[in-house]
Design an enzyme around this catalytic site. Sequence first.
Site, PDB file in Angstrom:
ATOM      1  N   THR A  68       0.828  -1.210   0.000  1.00 11.74           N
ATOM      2  CA  THR A  68       0.000   0.000   0.000  1.00 11.74           C
ATOM      3  C   THR A  68       0.861   1.257   0.000  1.00 11.74           C
ATOM      4  O   THR A  68       0.593   2.205  -0.731  1.00 11.74           O
ATOM      5  CB  THR A  68      -0.936  -0.004   1.227  1.00 11.74           C
ATOM      6  OG1 THR A  68      -1.744  -1.187   1.176  1.00 11.74           O
ATOM      7  CG2 THR A  68      -1.830   1.221   1.242  1.00 11.74           C
ATOM      8  N   ASN A 118      -1.805   6.083  -4.446  1.00  6.01           N
ATOM      9  CA  ASN A 118      -0.967   4.921  -4.736  1.00  6.01           C
ATOM     10  C   ASN A 118      -1.387   4.182  -6.004  1.00  6.01           C
ATOM     11  O   ASN A 118      -1.077   3.013  -6.188  1.00  6.01           O
ATOM     12  CB  ASN A 118      -0.884   3.987  -3.521  1.00  6.01           C
ATOM     13  CG  ASN A 118      -2.217   3.392  -3.133  1.00  6.01           C
ATOM     14  OD1 ASN A 118      -3.219   3.551  -3.828  1.00  6.01           O
ATOM     15  ND2 ASN A 118      -2.244   2.690  -2.016  1.00  6.01           N
ATOM     16  N   HIS A 162      -6.209   0.164  -6.700  1.00  5.98           N
ATOM     17  CA  HIS A 162      -6.896  -0.558  -5.625  1.00  5.98           C
ATOM     18  C   HIS A 162      -7.164  -1.956  -6.143  1.00  5.98           C
ATOM     19  O   HIS A 162      -7.463  -2.136  -7.320  1.00  5.98           O
ATOM     20  CB  HIS A 162      -8.233   0.121  -5.291  1.00  5.98           C
ATOM     21  CG  HIS A 162      -9.163  -0.770  -4.520  1.00  5.98           C
ATOM     22  ND1 HIS A 162      -9.149  -0.835  -3.149  1.00  5.98           N
ATOM     23  CD2 HIS A 162     -10.102  -1.663  -4.937  1.00  5.98           C
ATOM     24  CE1 HIS A 162     -10.057  -1.724  -2.753  1.00  5.98           C
ATOM     25  NE2 HIS A 162     -10.643  -2.236  -3.821  1.00  5.98           N
TER      26      HIS A 162
END
Length: 139
Positions: A92, A113, A116
Amino acid sequence: MAERTFSIIKPDAVERNLSGAILKMIQDSGLKVVAMKMIHLTRSQAEGFYAVHRERPFFDSLVTYMCSGPVVCSVLEGDNAIQRYRDLMGATNPANAAEGTIRKTYAVSIEANSVHGSDAPETAAYEIAYFFNALEMVG
């Protein structure tokens, strides 16, 4: 045994025109894209999708971020798809992600980031059904 998982290419990656590069990494890993759409989440949609995090301190900033621009949602299929996609995404926090992972390559922060992915069969089923119906999937 073939399994399905859910993926979101997040606003930071879409804004930087990385959707194609990320999808190429996904397909090069052997996972098959069986459904895909680009949408701009409303606050209500993002709150519903991330309801499991409602009591967490980062909930509001996560929802705001996920509504900040378009996302690319997709359903991926392949043997052990959930774990394979999680491995491809990387940790993550991109600072902790392994070389060659999506997050190490493209993420800019722990929140932005880039991607998902579902973490279990139950969440994959929920997340897929949140954005897609059976008629929107092929294969």
